[in-house]
Design a protein around this motif. Structure first.
Motif, PDB file in Angstrom:
ATOM      1  N   UNK A 417       0.927  -1.168  -0.126  1.00 21.71           N
ATOM      2  CA  UNK A 417      -0.209  -0.098  -0.083  1.00 21.71           C
ATOM      3  C   UNK A 417       0.875   1.210   0.031  1.00 21.71           C
ATOM      4  N   UNK A 418       0.560   2.162  -0.734  1.00 27.52           N
ATOM      5  CA  UNK A 418       1.045   3.591  -0.739  1.00 27.52           C
ATOM      6  C   UNK A 418       0.423   4.604   0.007  1.00 27.52           C
ATOM      7  N   UNK A 419       0.979   5.140   0.871  1.00 24.86           N
ATOM      8  CA  UNK A 419       0.441   6.060   1.725  1.00 24.86           C
ATOM      9  C   UNK A 419       1.167   7.346   1.415  1.00 24.86           C
ATOM     10  N   UNK A 420       0.221   8.574   1.283  1.00 23.44           N
ATOM     11  CA  UNK A 420       0.553   9.599   0.775  1.00 23.44           C
ATOM     12  C   UNK A 420      -0.084  10.643   2.007  1.00 23.44           C
ATOM     13  N   UNK A 421       1.017  11.420   2.262  1.00 22.71           N
ATOM     14  CA  UNK A 421       0.804  12.275   3.745  1.00 22.71           C
ATOM     15  C   UNK A 421       1.402  13.656   3.486  1.00 22.71           C
ATOM     16  N   UNK A 422       1.423  14.569   4.414  1.00 21.50           N
ATOM     17  CA  UNK A 422       2.027  15.803   4.448  1.00 21.50           C
ATOM     18  C   UNK A 422       3.685  15.462   5.125  1.00 21.50           C
ATOM     19  N   UNK A 423       3.657  14.846   5.861  1.00 17.81           N
ATOM     20  CA  UNK A 423       4.911  14.561   6.734  1.00 17.81           C
ATOM     21  C   UNK A 423       5.294  13.170   6.509  1.00 17.81           C
ATOM     22  N   UNK A 424       6.632  12.873   7.113  1.00 15.48           N
ATOM     23  CA  UNK A 424       7.155  11.600   7.343  1.00 15.48           C
ATOM     24  C   UNK A 424       6.253  10.874   8.077  1.00 15.48           C
ATOM     25  N   UNK A 425       5.840  11.438   9.318  1.00 15.77           N
ATOM     26  CA  UNK A 425       4.728  10.730  10.302  1.00 15.77           C
ATOM     27  C   UNK A 425       3.381  11.193  10.136  1.00 15.77           C
ATOM     28  N   UNK A 426       2.620  10.359   9.417  1.00 21.14           N
ATOM     29  CA  UNK A 426       1.161  10.683   8.985  1.00 21.14           C
ATOM     30  C   UNK A 426       0.466  11.034  10.222  1.00 21.14           C
ATOM     31  N   UNK A 441      -4.265   0.633   8.374  1.00 16.17           N
ATOM     32  CA  UNK A 441      -3.174   0.367   7.570  1.00 16.17           C
ATOM     33  C   UNK A 441      -2.000  -0.072   8.422  1.00 16.17           C
ATOM     34  N   UNK A 442      -1.805   0.659   9.502  1.00 15.98           N
ATOM     35  CA  UNK A 442      -0.469   0.254  10.196  1.00 15.98           C
ATOM     36  C   UNK A 442      -0.966  -0.817  11.322  1.00 15.98           C
ATOM     37  N   UNK A 443      -2.079  -1.650  11.444  1.00 14.29           N
ATOM     38  CA  UNK A 443      -2.258  -2.548  12.221  1.00 14.29           C
ATOM     39  C   UNK A 443      -1.458  -3.801  11.627  1.00 14.29           C
ATOM     40  N   UNK A 444      -1.828  -3.984  10.275  1.00 16.72           N
ATOM     41  CA  UNK A 444      -1.255  -5.056   9.548  1.00 16.72           C
ATOM     42  C   UNK A 444      -0.338  -4.961   8.535  1.00 16.72           C
ATOM     43  N   UNK A 445       0.220  -3.638   8.497  1.00 14.79           N
ATOM     44  CA  UNK A 445       1.412  -3.281   7.331  1.00 14.79           C
ATOM     45  C   UNK A 445       2.385  -2.467   8.015  1.00 14.79           C
ATOM     46  N   UNK A 446       3.644  -2.564   7.501  1.00 11.53           N
ATOM     47  CA  UNK A 446       4.626  -1.552   8.065  1.00 11.53           C
ATOM     48  C   UNK A 446       5.177  -1.193   6.934  1.00 11.53           C
ATOM     49  N   UNK A 447       5.896   0.182   7.325  1.00  6.57           N
ATOM     50  CA  UNK A 447       6.484   0.843   6.303  1.00  6.57           C
ATOM     51  C   UNK A 447       7.778   0.388   5.954  1.00  6.57           C
ATOM     52  N   UNK A 459       4.653   7.212   1.410  1.00  5.17           N
ATOM     53  CA  UNK A 459       5.572   5.839   1.910  1.00  5.17           C
ATOM     54  C   UNK A 459       4.954   4.478   1.272  1.00  5.17           C
ATOM     55  N   UNK A 460       5.697   3.571   1.044  1.00  6.84           N
ATOM     56  CA  UNK A 460       5.450   2.032   0.868  1.00  6.84           C
ATOM     57  C   UNK A 460       5.091   1.208   1.973  1.00  6.84           C
ATOM     58  N   UNK A 461       3.979   0.660   2.176  1.00  8.33           N
ATOM     59  CA  UNK A 461       3.746  -0.286   3.148  1.00  8.33           C
ATOM     60  C   UNK A 461       3.718  -1.724   2.847  1.00  8.33           C
ATOM     61  N   UNK A 462       4.299  -2.615   3.261  1.00  4.23           N
ATOM     62  CA  UNK A 462       3.868  -3.938   3.101  1.00  4.23           C
ATOM     63  C   UNK A 462       3.174  -4.562   3.965  1.00  4.23           C
ATOM     64  N   UNK A 463       2.771  -5.716   3.994  1.00  2.91           N
ATOM     65  CA  UNK A 463       2.119  -6.609   4.747  1.00  2.91           C
ATOM     66  C   UNK A 463       3.055  -7.492   5.602  1.00  2.91           C
ATOM     67  N   UNK A 464       2.805  -7.259   6.848  1.00  4.10           N
ATOM     68  CA  UNK A 464       3.702  -7.954   8.035  1.00  4.10           C
ATOM     69  C   UNK A 464       3.831  -9.372   7.642  1.00  4.10           C
TER      70      UNK A 464
END
Length: 464
Positions: A417-426, A441-447, A459-464
């Motif tokens: 999953x690609x996450x677009x945000x304003x800052x590094x920390x969403x 997203x962050x429950x099952x995916x890690x950046x 940020x690119x997130x991948x399933x843990x």
């Protein structure tokens, strides 16, 4: 009011400023990326006319006529930077030519050509002449309306007053804030205010539904504006002058020009009345931002040209050249990508290089979704996980989102999953983040990786 007579030399006065403005406008026009507001223009321009009209019933009615204009250009010439910015470039040329024609009527050929050249080389006006937004067109309409008013006052023919009325309608269609110019036009028309009122009043009638619709959308359009301060007034003076080091000479010349009665009656109210009214109203209901009074800038150059041409030769020619040359560093800065709020071309490039077809896409801030309109190709290959109804079909810019509970099921179908945000920390403070979406997203995916671009972070997130 004394007005210079018509002659065949008029083209020699307005043509050079028009050509100069066209050259300045085309210089590097495709260099900087679309920014977020231009992304909205690009996305809306791709919609059909019925869907544009549907959008205007919900938001952006104030820009509706402009959207229809760029839709036509986009249909004919494509949706790239040049095609969608070119209407503004043309408007910049009209502004310079019209300002020259006004200066010639009020002060003679020399005043006209100097005013036109100063307008053509204005960093502020060229900045907006290279942007796919309506402000350059609004400015051109204000100049044309003022020129037609002077013509109507001189000749007092029915067709000239009708032309002025049509220009008022056009001005209001490009931006209802442009109608603040009518206060200045009343000053210009005195003491012959009756024919002016009999023209301006009926011209406002077809605009009343637009004004009412725009007022009803105010909370969604200008919620981000704050009450203006003296700092913002100083900033307006600076950008109209061209740069901080030009404030003193431009204002001194404008004061000299204001000593000429005809110029003063037309240009001084044009320069001062709309900003003053908008700033005073904004102390109660914030509506002011500098680009809403961009259409007043030509008045400053008319006054400055009047001041220059009062000086002995060859000072007017040399002074014009010096003022234009002194503004060139600002032009160079404006052509850099870092001068823009966003580099959405960079975001599209990151996705294009690293995405896999079928990857998921999320935005930490719902309103940020409209940046997809700038360069839609890479986004089209992603699975837009949060959207229930896209903006085009919902009559909105951002679209209608799925309820929070539906996102978990849609996340189950992707591994990246690609996450677009304003800052590094969403989840950083100061952002209007959809925390439920980011938490899901962050429950099952890690950046696994991230990239910064001007205006945000992806940020690119991948399933843990």
């Amino acid at each position: 009011m004394r007005i210079s007579p018509e002659s065949s030399r008029g083209g020699l006065v307005w043509a050079p400023p028009a050509a100069a403005a066209l050259g300045f406008g085309l210089w590097g026009v495709t260099g900087p990326s679309f920014w977020r507001d231009e992304a909205a223009t690009a996305e809306v321009a791709r919609r059909t006319v019925p869907r544009i009209l549907d959008l205007l019933g919900h938001i952006d009615a104030v820009h509706g006529f402009y959207y229809l204009v760029v839709h036509l250009f986009g249909t004919l010439f494509g949706d790239g930077e040049l095609a969608l910015r070119f209407p503004s470039v043309l408007a910049g040329a009209v502004t310079a030519a019209g300002t020259a024609a006004i200066g010639r009527r009020l002060g003679g050929d020399a005043t006209g050509i100097v005013a036109g050249l100063l307008t053509a080389a204005s960093p502020l006006l060229i900045r907006y002449a290279q942007e796919a937004r309506p402000y350059a067109m609004e400015t051109a309409a204000a100049v044309v309306a003022t020129l037609l008013l002077l013509r109507a006052l001189e000749l007092d023919r029915r067709r000239d007053w009708a032309g002025y009325g049509a220009a008022i309608v056009l001005l209001g269609l490009f931006n209802v804030f442009g109608l603040l110019l009518l206060g200045a036009h009343l000053i210009t028309a005195l003491p012959r205010w009756r024919p002016w009122a009999l023209t301006a009043g009926p011209a406002l009638l077809p605009l009343l539904p637009l004004v009412a619709l725009a007022a009803g959308q105010r909370d969604e359009q200008v919620y981000w504006l704050a009450r203006p301060t003296l700092t913002e007034v100083g900033y307006l003076v600076k950008i109209m002058s061209g740069a901080g080091w030009l404030i003193a000479p431009v204002l001194i010349l404008a004061v000299l020009g204001a000593a000429l009665p005809d110029l003063r009656r037309t240009a001084l109210g044009w320069l001062l009345v709309p900003p003053a009214v908008l700033i005073l109203v904004s102390l109660v209901h914030p509506l002011y931002t500098s680009r809403y009074v961009l259409f007043c800038a030509p008045a400053l150059f008319l006054l400055a040209a009047g001041g220059l041409t009062r000086l002995p030769r060859p000072v007017p020619l040399l002074g014009t050249a010096v003022l234009i040359a002194a503004a060139l560093p600002v032009h160079v800065t404006q052509h850099r990508q870092d001068d823009r709020a966003d580099d959405l071309r960079a975001l599209a490039g990151i996705l294009r290089r690293h995405e896999h077809r079928g990857d998921g896409l999320l935005f930490a801030i719902t309103s940020q979704r409209m940046i997809m309109g700038a360069y839609p190709g890479p986004f089209a290959r992603l699975d837009d996980l949060a959207v229930a109804v896209p903006g085009e079909r919902s009559g909105t810019l951002a679209g209608i989102m799925e309820p929070p509970g539906a996102l978990a099921a849609r996340l189950a179908g992707v591994d990246r999953v690609w996450l677009v945000s304003r800052q590094v920390n969403p989840n950083a403070p100061g952002q209007d983040v959809d925390t439920a979406r980011v938490a899901a997203l962050q429950q099952d995916f890690g950046r696994v990786k991230g990239w910064k671009f001007k205006g945000g972070y992806v940020s690119l997130y991948r399933r843990r």
